[in-house]
Design an enzyme around this catalytic site. Structure first.
Site, PDB file in Angstrom:
ATOM      1  N   ASN A   1       0.728  -1.325  -0.101  1.00  0.00           N
ATOM      2  CA  ASN A   1      -0.025   0.068  -0.137  1.00  0.00           C
ATOM      3  C   ASN A   1       0.767   1.329  -0.063  1.00  0.00           C
ATOM      4  O   ASN A   1       1.400   1.456   0.920  1.00  0.00           O
ATOM      5  CB  ASN A   1      -0.816   0.060   1.126  1.00  0.00           C
ATOM      6  CG  ASN A   1      -1.873   1.072   1.509  1.00  0.00           C
ATOM      7  OD1 ASN A   1      -1.437   2.264   1.145  1.00  0.00           O
ATOM      8  ND2 ASN A   1      -3.094   0.929   2.238  1.00  0.00           N
ATOM      9  N   PRO A   2       1.027   1.889  -1.226  1.00  0.00           N
ATOM     10  CA  PRO A   2       1.972   3.165  -1.244  1.00  0.00           C
ATOM     11  C   PRO A   2       1.595   4.120  -0.134  1.00  0.00           C
ATOM     12  O   PRO A   2       2.396   4.855   0.466  1.00  0.00           O
ATOM     13  CB  PRO A   2       1.525   3.773  -2.596  1.00  0.00           C
ATOM     14  CG  PRO A   2       0.826   2.774  -3.576  1.00  0.00           C
ATOM     15  CD  PRO A   2       0.440   1.923  -2.363  1.00  0.00           C
ATOM     16  N   GLY A   3       0.336   4.353   0.242  1.00  0.00           N
ATOM     17  CA  GLY A   3       0.112   5.494   1.097  1.00  0.00           C
ATOM     18  C   GLY A   3       0.569   5.233   2.577  1.00  0.00           C
ATOM     19  O   GLY A   3       1.057   5.969   3.358  1.00  0.00           O
TER      20      GLY A   3
ATOM     21  N   ASP B   1      -0.404  -3.648  10.969  1.00  0.00           N
ATOM     22  CA  ASP B   1      -1.653  -4.330  10.799  1.00  0.00           C
ATOM     23  C   ASP B   1      -2.469  -3.216  11.318  1.00  0.00           C
ATOM     24  O   ASP B   1      -2.335  -3.144  12.788  1.00  0.00           O
ATOM     25  CB  ASP B   1      -1.732  -5.685  11.185  1.00  0.00           C
ATOM     26  CG  ASP B   1      -3.119  -6.354  10.700  1.00  0.00           C
ATOM     27  OD1 ASP B   1      -3.404  -6.244   9.286  1.00  0.00           O
ATOM     28  OD2 ASP B   1      -4.067  -6.711  11.335  1.00  0.00           O
ATOM     29  N   SER B   2      -3.571  -2.556  10.609  1.00  0.00           N
ATOM     30  CA  SER B   2      -4.356  -1.527  11.446  1.00  0.00           C
ATOM     31  C   SER B   2      -5.518  -1.692  10.905  1.00  0.00           C
ATOM     32  O   SER B   2      -5.902  -2.188   9.808  1.00  0.00           O
ATOM     33  CB  SER B   2      -3.636  -0.341  11.291  1.00  0.00           C
ATOM     34  OG  SER B   2      -3.390  -0.053   9.807  1.00  0.00           O
TER      35      SER B   2
ATOM     36  N   PHE C   1      -5.752   8.039   3.799  1.00  0.00           N
ATOM     37  CA  PHE C   1      -6.026   6.797   2.826  1.00  0.00           C
ATOM     38  C   PHE C   1      -7.073   5.949   3.829  1.00  0.00           C
ATOM     39  O   PHE C   1      -7.332   6.109   5.019  1.00  0.00           O
ATOM     40  CB  PHE C   1      -5.049   6.106   2.420  1.00  0.00           C
ATOM     41  CG  PHE C   1      -4.047   5.338   3.592  1.00  0.00           C
ATOM     42  CD1 PHE C   1      -4.008   4.249   3.952  1.00  0.00           C
ATOM     43  CD2 PHE C   1      -2.950   6.274   4.253  1.00  0.00           C
ATOM     44  CE1 PHE C   1      -3.465   3.725   5.008  1.00  0.00           C
ATOM     45  CE2 PHE C   1      -2.211   5.751   5.413  1.00  0.00           C
ATOM     46  CZ  PHE C   1      -2.400   4.425   5.629  1.00  0.00           C
ATOM     47  N   GLY C   2      -7.598   4.910   3.210  1.00  0.00           N
ATOM     48  CA  GLY C   2      -8.591   4.052   4.106  1.00  0.00           C
ATOM     49  C   GLY C   2      -9.703   4.728   4.315  1.00  0.00           C
ATOM     50  O   GLY C   2     -10.383   5.435   3.791  1.00  0.00           O
ATOM     51  N   TYR C   3      -9.952   4.564   5.751  1.00  0.00           N
ATOM     52  CA  TYR C   3     -11.265   4.986   6.309  1.00  0.00           C
ATOM     53  C   TYR C   3     -10.951   6.582   6.827  1.00  0.00           C
ATOM     54  O   TYR C   3     -11.761   6.935   7.587  1.00  0.00           O
ATOM     55  CB  TYR C   3     -11.801   4.291   7.500  1.00  0.00           C
ATOM     56  CG  TYR C   3     -12.216   2.802   7.005  1.00  0.00           C
ATOM     57  CD1 TYR C   3     -13.500   2.594   6.551  1.00  0.00           C
ATOM     58  CD2 TYR C   3     -11.183   1.856   7.035  1.00  0.00           C
ATOM     59  CE1 TYR C   3     -13.707   1.247   6.341  1.00  0.00           C
ATOM     60  CE2 TYR C   3     -11.561   0.611   6.643  1.00  0.00           C
ATOM     61  CZ  TYR C   3     -12.787   0.262   6.249  1.00  0.00           C
ATOM     62  OH  TYR C   3     -13.078  -0.959   5.914  1.00  0.00           O
TER      63      TYR C   3
ATOM     64  N   HIS D   1      -3.100   6.757  15.500  1.00  0.00           N
ATOM     65  CA  HIS D   1      -2.697   5.366  16.107  1.00  0.00           C
ATOM     66  C   HIS D   1      -1.548   4.756  15.837  1.00  0.00           C
ATOM     67  O   HIS D   1      -0.607   4.222  16.397  1.00  0.00           O
ATOM     68  CB  HIS D   1      -4.060   4.349  15.639  1.00  0.00           C
ATOM     69  CG  HIS D   1      -4.227   4.328  14.283  1.00  0.00           C
ATOM     70  ND1 HIS D   1      -4.583   5.401  13.512  1.00  0.00           N
ATOM     71  CD2 HIS D   1      -4.331   3.341  13.214  1.00  0.00           C
ATOM     72  CE1 HIS D   1      -4.745   5.191  12.133  1.00  0.00           C
ATOM     73  NE2 HIS D   1      -4.504   3.877  11.898  1.00  0.00           N
TER      74      HIS D   1
END
Length: 200
Positions: free
Chosen positions: A17-19, A75-76, A159-161, A187
């Site tokens: 994941n580049p972000g 891992d998140s 990114f993501g959520y 986090h």
């Protein structure tokens, strides 16, 4: 051996994941020479563990063994109180094979409505970080930030959520924040503070 990392050490970041890779480089203050698992063509191991810590360790060990270099894995995920902690360790899987987080954020909103819990927006992000040496020891730490969900998503950063998460005490979503502002409280930053204290 002393579990210390010297500045300039070559590290594999176990992500495709580049972000995430960019964010890890910024939080590590560019002290290390980072190469991603994606750049090395390493396979992504199946995340078969039931916790963030377990999956981070699994990914770090796999990358360290495959590359012969110390490997850092994260891992998140997002956990929603009204959904019994889902999506949790399945956060990336909710986005599907194409990593479509617009879809994943919509799914969170739909699940809350289905559960009749659209008013209960308490949520938290967890990040477990594992640093593993080839054939050797590993260090694992965990960080968490609490907050609330915001719909519709706001902001195109992160990114993501990130566009649906407002950290406790704030008004902006992670998606609206400048990277430095997010890095000061996320986090991932909290987990890194623990990792730095252990290793640097």
């Amino acid at each position: 051996m002393a579990l210390k990392l010297e500045p300039g050490t070559r590290l594999v970041v176990a992500t495709h994941n580049p972000g995430k890779a960019r964010e890890l480089a910024e939080i590590l203050e560019n002290r290390f020479v980072l190469v991603t698992a994606g750049e090395l063509g390493l396979a992504e191991p199946d995340e078969t563990e039931t916790t963030f810590v377990g999956n981070a360790l699994l990914k770090a060990r796999a990358a360290a063994e495959a590359s012969g270099l110390p490997a850092l894995a994260d891992d998140s995920g997002l956990s929603v109180a009204a959904l019994d902690g889902a999506p949790g360790i399945y956060s990336a899987r909710w986005a599907g094979p194409g990593r479509d987080f617009t879809n994943a954020m919509k799914k969170v909103e739909e699940r809350l409505e289905e559960a009749g819990a659209a008013g209960d927006l308490a949520a938290w992000f967890t990040c477990a970080l594992a640093l593993a040496w080839p054939g050797g020891p590993a260090v694992v730490v965990e960080g968490r930030v609490d907050g609330t969900l915001a719909f519709p998503p706001r902001g195109g950063r992160g990114f993501g959520y990130d566009p649906i998460f407002v950290p406790e005490g704030g008004a902006a979503t992670f998606g609206e924040m400048a990277p430095a502002e997010k890095d000061a409280m996320s986090h991932r930053a909290r987990a890194f503070a623990k990792l730095k204290a252990a290793l640097l």
